[in-house]
Scaffold this active site. Structure first.
Site, PDB file in Angstrom:
ATOM      1  N   TYR A  72      -4.400  -5.135   0.892  1.00 48.36           N
ATOM      2  CA  TYR A  72      -4.613  -4.991  -0.557  1.00 48.36           C
ATOM      3  C   TYR A  72      -4.984  -3.564  -0.966  1.00 48.36           C
ATOM      4  O   TYR A  72      -5.202  -2.718  -0.133  1.00 48.36           O
ATOM      5  CB  TYR A  72      -5.561  -6.043  -1.123  1.00 48.36           C
ATOM      6  CG  TYR A  72      -6.992  -6.141  -0.639  1.00 48.36           C
ATOM      7  CD1 TYR A  72      -7.680  -5.120  -0.018  1.00 48.36           C
ATOM      8  CD2 TYR A  72      -7.685  -7.340  -0.875  1.00 48.36           C
ATOM      9  CE1 TYR A  72      -8.997  -5.277   0.354  1.00 48.36           C
ATOM     10  CE2 TYR A  72      -9.008  -7.496  -0.499  1.00 48.36           C
ATOM     11  CZ  TYR A  72      -9.658  -6.462   0.108  1.00 48.36           C
ATOM     12  OH  TYR A  72     -10.959  -6.617   0.479  1.00 48.36           O
ATOM     13  N   GLU A  73      -5.005  -3.367  -2.266  1.00 46.40           N
ATOM     14  CA  GLU A  73      -5.264  -2.035  -2.839  1.00 46.40           C
ATOM     15  C   GLU A  73      -4.211  -1.033  -2.346  1.00 46.40           C
ATOM     16  O   GLU A  73      -4.494   0.130  -2.099  1.00 46.40           O
ATOM     17  CB  GLU A  73      -6.684  -1.596  -2.466  1.00 46.40           C
ATOM     18  CG  GLU A  73      -7.325  -0.555  -3.356  1.00 46.40           C
ATOM     19  CD  GLU A  73      -7.301  -0.890  -4.835  1.00 46.40           C
ATOM     20  OE1 GLU A  73      -7.614  -2.034  -5.205  1.00 46.40           O
ATOM     21  OE2 GLU A  73      -6.923   0.000  -5.616  1.00 46.40           O
ATOM     22  N   GLY A  74      -2.970  -1.517  -2.232  1.00 46.90           N
ATOM     23  CA  GLY A  74      -1.875  -0.695  -1.722  1.00 46.90           C
ATOM     24  C   GLY A  74      -1.756  -0.854  -0.225  1.00 46.90           C
ATOM     25  O   GLY A  74      -2.568  -0.309   0.525  1.00 46.90           O
TER      26      GLY A  74
END
Lengths: 592, 592
Positions: free
Chosen positions: B434-436
């Protein structure tokens, strides 16, 4: 819902283009022509994808349930197990004397791969039975063999291996389970065993537990360990089932994965047991089948990565996200498929080049086992003994790494259980641990196998690489992309061996601190050798006018990737090894 | 039951010996003396180990349950969340204008580490709120700030970030969620968002969703995305809660880990939303807080490894198995503890040297964020912008790797959920996604950050290393073990950058095929720099007569390990990078 399709062509390529099984001078190999092996692998693949694979998620979700001392396997497992029995899949390489089909071990291995890829937890019920079969076959009395093996070959009765106790895993000398002689040739076994895969379940009439225990009054430690048959139901002389034995499941463990397999705490309370082989020689009995068992676990490692890879590719081809930086590949769509992106390809090629190299390495190992057993070939036996910790340790570490890498291709969906990618990673994780944790494999390799028979086998391995390079040096197509990197990696490996020799004498920790790196290094060199050979085989097939050019060209391109992008890891491992024990051993235990 | 003890001394070492926070010319840093930060970290550690840690397994086991549209968090979460609010832990670095304590971000980061180590899933409820707070604080109107921020600072209301949709994650230009202007300044938001952490739960009066959506008639793709506040309950002008908004949880995802956090599918059905900032500038609003959010995820990576490490050490000291090959260390016991074995130490030292280097790297990043924000320092801003993908990508990859390595120390027990080691690995896994996802971090680093402002920031980073080496070359104690390896690794990194410059022009895939390796290389160089600096700081402390010599000597020995055994990875990554795109891009998509 994840997919699985058996890679029949890749399996056939290893059997025939690489190993040329039907041309080998090993009893039974003459029957392994392309048509026959293709029929077997195709059929195994069909059972795997149609029967076992759909139950993989079911097994993970439902798990095994213990109620009133009875373990209920997941929905559909029992029916699938019946199909495996009926199809004769449990008997492939077993002794015809006891109902087996007597096929070579390499054929068994080739057929196992799809089963393990499709449903690792399910396949363990059969796998453990096979292990127990092998132990009894190698060390049991003729009476024991006649009594137990025919039913184990068909998996009407399944088997287990009972080694670990709560306070001892690796160090089995600490074992407490006791065996008391009854004077009639039998023993009473008492103690607790843990982590017993397939310890109790509802898919077989009887379960034949193989149990390590200490006979009272025997030698201390590991030298006092004996091996016993402890059937769940005692078996009468006419082969019918007698009374329930004093063994019961204590609980089922909640695990990270392989939920479909019942991992049991087994309690032995004066259970009747029968000695297998000689008193106090239990460890030797276990060790003789260790090569096969560990090869089977190595196979689990790459087989899970294979399944995960197939799904990652499907997702990468299907999922539209972003644009190719060199120009849109799907200009009419809202975005390009993931597979256009270099880093997605980097990831997929890491997986693909590992899995195919690992398959070749594993089948080669199985072939060596056949050569050792069927030809009584001591060199083959020494070589597979050397390779076994590498097959087990390297392939399971990397198998988990790449199952996780495949999960990564899915982005957030990879973390959601519904998509199935988490299960491949969670299931693959155990293979690094059981059948001797990978640190133990590294210790076995560096502390034992390298020096075995005066270092003869590792020298033979280096010689094999040298000879291959020499014989093919004139082949320009092979030289730059395959032979040169192989030579460099092999040099790194030899340099590490040299470091151990020069520095391990004065302090064994100098060698043992580098054991894990050495295991990985050697894994890379083995896969490098496999790829160089596979590339050569593929080139020869193309030259011979093979019709499926894309298949063989892909094989060569995948090999090139491995040599260029994976093999350089050897230099890092060598650099680590060369720093010795100093930084590893520097801290007092209290300062960690 | 796993253990957790906050590493207060290590945190203090980074804050004071390494970063010398109280001597920095940054507003607010003058208050960060040793006593103050010690009191804060000690107290945070106490809350972490006594309140949050015991709920970690509970959260994993119970998970979140959705019933009749209401999400029930695990037993004890609500009470613990009240304690966090009452202790003021949610407000540390928030703006005093809206009820925050106005402490530096580096202090917030130092206090966060124990919370995240103790219970990652729990801490996300606060973490997401902090992210939403930052977005509104940076881009909201004064009226919006007055209305929402005070309650978010106290976590009476929590926040969420709504970006992903079923068909689009990374490529947000594909977004379908629509915003229709209502003429009164508000919008009606309709669409489905997935993977919404803390999307619905029972621990707050209200939930402030930040939602990316496209205003009808706006530009196509990513340029038409705007950011909206969509409260679960509309907020009246007097601050009281009004009617329920048209947003509802569709389902809770079953995940591999972080079960204690409710990951929701959120359905927006003509929900009232308020524009944050300008129309069509939603991505910019999200990006401004990305450095902090990604640094927070990098912290999750190493913080999970820290917890796992602590347990692995405890087990290795406690568990008796085998004998030290150089002579028994526990001759009166049945066996020696695991920690005598070189390969166990190799594993533990890998973990320890990573975690401590990662902490320094992360805190340094937080310090750069403070310098950038509080001093309006464009160089610091450029540097943290460059470092952000490395902090996020490298620390989460390695954090998972080492959480898994810690699990390995337990042997079979590591695979059993009861022992808690599986959870660290499963929870840590999400931070890579997550978060890229980390592939995107690598792309951001190589495709964007390296060349940002004409390559100024990466040059400044190389200059920083060069200067440090130059300034300390005369220091014999540092030179061989720290400066020389750092110089070699830095050279590898520069050579990779040079390769990208020379070959990326003619084909960008030559650079992008090496992006992941470059990210890891740069991570190693950053940790190498941190270790060289920490070693210097530790040596200075010893010279200055510090009483706790064991602590500082251990620090230096751990750094030596990193330089000797981890840093050589740069040469492998360089070798991979130097092979370019050819083998990566060779296959047709159909041939994977």
């Amino acid at each position: 819902m994840p997919i699985y399709n058996a890679p029949t062509k890749d399996i056939q390529f290893v059997l025939h283009d690489l190993l040329k099984v039907s041309e080998q001078d090993i009893p039974g190999f003459e029957d392994l022509d392309r048509d026959f092996t293709n029929a077997v692998v195709e059929e195994a693949g069909k059972v795997a994808s149609e029967v076992l694979h759909p139950l993989n998620v079911v097994g993970d979700t439902e798990g095994c349930v213990l109620e009133n001392g009875v373990v209920r396997t997941p929905t559909g497992f029992k029916e699938a197990f019946e199909q495996m029995k009926e199809g004769g899949w449990t008997a492939m390489d077993c002794d015809p004397e006891y109902g087996g089909q007597g096929l070579p071990y390499v054929m068994h291995t080739a057929a196992q791969e799809p089963f393990v890829s499709a449903n690792m937890a399910f396949n363990m019920y059969q796998g453990l039975t096979h292990g127990a079969y092998s132990a009894i076959h190698a060390h049991g009395s003729e009476e024991q063999k006649q009594k137990y093996l025919p039913k184990m070959v068909t998996c009407e009765w399944t088997g287990t291996m009972n080694l670990t106790e709560p306070h001892c895993g690796t160090d089995l000398g600490l074992m407490r389970t006791k065996a008391v002689p009854q004077g009639d040739g039998s023993y009473k076994i008492s103690g607790q065993k843990i982590f017993i895969s397939a310890g109790e379940h509802d898919m077989a009439e009887n379960i034949i537990h193989l149990v390590l225990a200490k006979i009272q009054g025997g030698p201390e430690g590991i030298k006092g360990v004996s091996l016993f048959i402890v059937p769940k139901f005692l078996v009468n002389d006419d082969g019918s089932l007698g009374q329930r034995n004093g063994v019961a499941v204590g609980k089922i463990e909640e695990k990270m994965g392989i939920h479909g397999n019942s991992t049991c705490v087994m309690n032995y309370d004066e259970a009747v047991g029968y000695l297998v082989g000689e008193e106090h020689k239990g460890m030797r009995a276990m060790f003789t089948m260790m090569n096969e068992a560990r090869l089977g676990v190595g196979l689990q490692g790459y087989a899970q990565a294979e399944s995960a890879y197939q799904n990652a590719v499907a997702y990468a081809v299907d999922r539209l996200q972003g644009r190719d930086v060199t120009g849109a590949k799907n200009p009419d769509g809202p975005a390009d498929p993931l597979i256009v992106h270099p880093d997605i390809r980097r990831n997929l090629m890491d997986q693909k080049s590992f899995v195919e190299g690992a398959r070749a390495f594993t089948f080669w190992g199985a072939y060596l086992i056949d050569r050792a057993h069927k030809n009584n070939d001591a060199d083959a036996d020494g070589l597979i003994s050397l390779m076994t910790p590498v097959i087990k340790g390297f392939l399971t570490d990397k198998g988990f790494e790449y199952a996780t890498a495949a999960q990564q291709v899915y982005g957030g969906h990879g973390y959601i259980e519904e998509w199935g990618m988490s299960q491949y990673a969670r299931d693959a994780r155990i293979a690094m641990i059981y059948e001797g944790a990978n640190g133990i494999q590294a210790l076995d390799l560096v502390g034992r196998k390298l020096a075995q028979d005066g270092g003869k086998h590792v020298m033979a391995f280096f010689e094999m690489i040298k000879t291959f390079i020499k014989e093919n040096e004139g082949n320009e197509a092979l030289k730059k992309d395959f032979l040169d990197p192989l030579k460099a990696a092999s040099k790194d490996l030899q340099a590490a061996g040299m470091y151990f020799m020069q520095n391990g004498m004065k302090n064994p920790n100098n060698a043992l601190s580098g054991s894990y790196d050495f295991m990985h290094m050697m894994g890379h060199v083995c896969l490098g050798l496999m790829w160089a050979r596979m590339a050569k085989a593929a080139m020869e097939a193309l030259e011979a006018g093979a019709s499926d050019t894309a298949f063989y060209e892909t094989k060569i391109a995948t090999g090139r990737y491995y040599m260029a992008r994976q093999l350089p890891a050897t230099s890092m491992h060598l650099a680590r090894i060369n720093t010795g024990a100093d930084t590893v051993m520097a801290l007092e235990a209290a300062n960690f």
